[in-house]
Design a protein around this motif. Sequence first.
Motif, short mmCIF file in Angstrom:
data_model
loop_
_atom_site.label_atom_id
_atom_site.label_comp_id
_atom_site.label_asym_id
_atom_site.label_seq_id
_atom_site.Cartn_x
_atom_site.Cartn_y
_atom_site.Cartn_z
N TYR A 40 29.66 44.89 -41.74
CA TYR A 40 30.28 45.16 -40.67
C TYR A 40 29.15 44.53 -39.27
CZ TYR A 40 35.30 46.45 -42.63
OH TYR A 40 36.25 45.92 -43.10
N SER A 41 29.54 45.05 -38.40
CA SER A 41 28.44 44.89 -36.89
C SER A 41 29.49 46.09 -35.95
CB SER A 41 28.09 43.81 -36.41
OG SER A 41 28.59 43.11 -35.90
N SER A 42 28.45 46.28 -35.02
CA SER A 42 29.38 47.09 -34.03
C SER A 42 28.05 46.81 -32.94
CB SER A 42 28.73 48.43 -34.63
OG SER A 42 29.53 49.39 -33.42
N SER B 296 25.46 41.48 -26.73
CA SER B 296 26.26 41.60 -25.41
C SER B 296 24.91 42.65 -25.24
CB SER B 296 26.82 40.94 -25.04
OG SER B 296 27.99 42.33 -25.18
N GLN B 297 24.55 43.60 -25.57
CA GLN B 297 24.27 45.11 -25.04
C GLN B 297 23.24 45.44 -25.81
OE1 GLN B 297 27.22 48.27 -25.83
NE2 GLN B 297 28.62 46.57 -25.95
N LYS B 298 22.54 46.58 -25.51
CA LYS B 298 20.66 46.84 -25.85
C LYS B 298 20.63 46.52 -27.79
CE LYS B 298 21.15 48.94 -22.12
NZ LYS B 298 20.27 50.92 -20.61
N GLY B 299 21.27 47.31 -28.45
CA GLY B 299 21.41 47.38 -29.76
C GLY B 299 22.90 47.61 -30.52
N PHE B 300 22.13 47.07 -32.35
CA PHE B 300 23.28 47.13 -32.49
C PHE B 300 23.67 47.69 -33.80
CE2 PHE B 300 20.74 43.41 -33.64
CZ PHE B 300 20.99 43.19 -35.26
N TYR B 301 24.34 47.90 -34.65
CA TYR B 301 24.04 48.57 -35.86
C TYR B 301 24.82 47.41 -36.73
CZ TYR B 301 23.57 53.48 -34.00
OH TYR B 301 23.04 54.34 -33.56
N SER C 101 18.09 38.09 -25.02
CA SER C 101 18.79 36.50 -24.70
C SER C 101 18.68 36.55 -26.04
CB SER C 101 17.14 35.61 -23.91
OG SER C 101 15.97 35.84 -25.56
N VAL C 102 18.92 36.89 -27.39
CA VAL C 102 19.12 37.62 -28.17
C VAL C 102 20.91 37.13 -28.30
CG1 VAL C 102 19.46 38.04 -30.90
CG2 VAL C 102 17.25 37.36 -29.69
N SER C 103 21.40 36.27 -28.43
CA SER C 103 23.63 36.38 -28.53
C SER C 103 24.08 36.25 -30.38
CB SER C 103 24.10 35.70 -27.95
OG SER C 103 24.01 33.84 -28.20
#
Length: 926
Positions: A89-91, A136-141, A57-59
């Motif tokens: 930056y983020s991905s 929106s995806q399972k995780g991020f960098y 639920s975290v956007s």
Amino acid sequence: MKATGGELGWLTWSPNQGDRSGRTLNGSQFYTYSICNVEEREQDNWLRTTFIQRRPSVSQVFVELQFIVRDCNSFDGASLTCKETFNLYSSDADADVGTAFRKGQFRKVATVAPDEITKKNGIRINTETKVVQSLSQKGFYLAFQDIGACIALLSVRVYYKTCPATTKSLASFPETVAGGLNQQLKKVSGKCVDNAYSEDLPHIYCTAEGEWVVPVGQCQCDAGFEEVEDACQECQPGFFKAEASRDKCEPCPANTQSQDSRSLFCVCMDGFYRALTDPVTGPCSGLPSAPRGLVATPNSLTPGKLLLSWQPPEDTGGRSDITYSVECHRWEGSQHLPCGEKIRYDPANTGLLDTKVSVSELDPYLNYTFTVEVHSGVSMFPSQPMPRSFKPQSSAALNTSLHYTGEYPPKITSMRLVERDSTSLSLSWDVFPRPRVQSQPIRYELAYRKKDNKIDVTTYVVLKLEKNSVQISDLSPGTAYLVKVQALGDDGNQGVSSLEEQFETLSEGTAVILAGVVAGVVTLLILIVIQLKPLKTYVDPHTYEDPNVAVLKFATEIHPSHISKQKVIGAGEFGEVYRGSLKAPGKKEVAVAIKTLKPGYTEKQRQDFLSEASIMGQFSHQNIIRLEGVVTKFKHAMIVTEFMENGALDRYLRDHDGEFSSHQLVGMLRGIAAGMKYLSEMSYVHRDLAARNILVNTALECKVSDFGLSRVLEDEPEGTYTTSGGKIPIRWTAPEAIAYRKFTSASDVWSFGIVMWEVMAFGERPYWDMSNHEVMKAINEAFRLPAPMDCPSAVYQLMLQCWLQDRAKRPRFGDIVSLLDKLLRSPDSLKTIADFDPRVSIRLPSTSGSDGSPFRSVSEWLESIKMSQYSENFTRAGVVTMDQVLQMKNEDIKNIGVRLPGHLKRIAYSILGLKDQTSTLSVFAV
């Protein structure tokens, strides 16, 4: 790394590897990621975090950075290649990609600039927080890019905001992740606590800052339970609660008891009862005692008729529904027989409320027994009867007479004008009750005087009259007289005086035409013209004793089945605001805005909510928001207005900064002024005129709205409304209204001048970041807002006229509409631009402060003038220092991608102000 006591194993990518090492600071070991290749050109160094799991639920997340940046001036010969910023930056990713690293997968979040620069050995730690959105995806960098700075990254804290689990109005709401950029308000449904109930599911809104706002709906404790500290607790023995509500348990009423907890009602004690019509929540009653003192009084005028009378019982059992019945028996020898239908009772022999009854058709020389019984709502059987035996006797007849004295002297009920000319008035009047023909004639006393409000002593001329008419002579032409009459009694006492009524003599030279019907019509027209006075067309709904009457008078009732709610577009003081549609029978479907009243309101809140509809319903003008109707006769009250697609004017202008010409902006102002002219002609003052209270539709029509602070003016032209307290919008309010809390149409003109400034400045906040105290002090010292960029001189001069200290010298709204019409008809009149001073008109915090310190980064400068959307444009163009900014020309600004004229001029004027303040370069020509 501070928490783990070592490095985190983050991935680095760089032609020259950065340093990951432990250091000692103030005796403590701490770890950093650092790099310092300031002397080499074309630096492109990257540091990437490990995979960060995302809660579904975290956007959006917040990234708090602690870092150290060394001053470029501390490096010899590296000033051309050294930088003092780095990029975040983020991905997004659905899985951990390990050590695989591709720059193209990352999107830029922000350029990070330090507040504190480390000079040589001094350590100055910076803390900055940036927002990563649209996850929106399972995780991020997260990744950090260095392009040539000497920087150490000490700490990276990644977190998101939630609205904590809470209980409000007996409804529990779970912990909820706060919404992101595209969802400022997140609707969350609640659940009633144990032993509580609600017809409609309660809900509340979670803001992007993690705060709960606008709870809607509430739960109620079930029957037998009461609210105690956000829970429903059983009613204790001796208490009860009959139905679900927010009420507390009540103690058992008189003559009742409750042995158990959770009681819905209390049972009657022995010897006490409830009637079938008594509420189960009420007290119990005992049986009444017997009536007392029964007496039979024969009617000497009518043989065979008598009057039975008695006294009420000493003890009514605590009830007020006492009635009596009479039963008759006759004795024939030793037999005790019912009297039968022959006996007549007046008014009746059962259901008696009075303690007497007339009995007739009794036979002579017979013995009768009358029994009077008392009853109440709990009388399952009668109480102890009271018998009385007697033998009717004949008696002599008695004569009686009744004398009635009417009301005297009579009252004067009406007064009317019979005839008039320039020096006389003929009047007559009616009286009640009318005197009888044979009665003595009534005498009257008539008093009249000139209507003159300028004198303190009132002088009357008094006439004594023998009839109910008079001709008053020797009067002044064209003059109003006040007349009153009272009747006189024979003893000299005076009756009630009539109300003082006004009549006017004709002016000299007024033609009097006496020609049948034509004469009557012309005379009537002359009277109408002479007596015509300005009428106040607006009626203040607060003057109604019952506010509901005002709503029904001025607003159309709408059946809720004709309304369709579609989307929440805001939250008002009393509840939610929806966009929806209205489909009235026989009419086309139209888009509407629907204001709702949240459940659990008080009657005062309901009246305050509907009072705005009572005000709006009296207005009909294309530049005043139109009321479609109200819903008042059903459970959920609503106010339905026309829907304005573009919303509030201030926000609309900010979103379209620089997109409209001066001619279009003046056209908007003309519409607002026309609406205010209409209100002022109705003797109505708004008190809260501001761009936020102006709504805009797709045709760019501007309409005045929000009548919550509005009040009516008095009859006098300079009438004012004095508030009894409450908030005043300081930045928009005239100085006399702030100082004395008095409001006139002239104070609305001052507010309109502020609205003009807001419109020409594309929604800029009046007086910028000045406090309310600073605003009031500046106005009292004759400071006025400077002309916005590109504001036509004629428009700014009108603003200054609206802001004159002497309210009598300010223009009226009619004058303002006329002037704006002239400007719109002559577009050339808008080409002359008012003088613009960027040092005052654009607030620059760093350069306008007391220390005069310059901006530390380009991004900081752009943020201060609300142009931070162009930060990346400047970075891509290689403009990364303020010295480079000061070298820019108009063409340079265009070339980096600034296209909107308003934005181009704002940036250019800001550069001009910076140059003028630092005095390092020649005047910058725009």
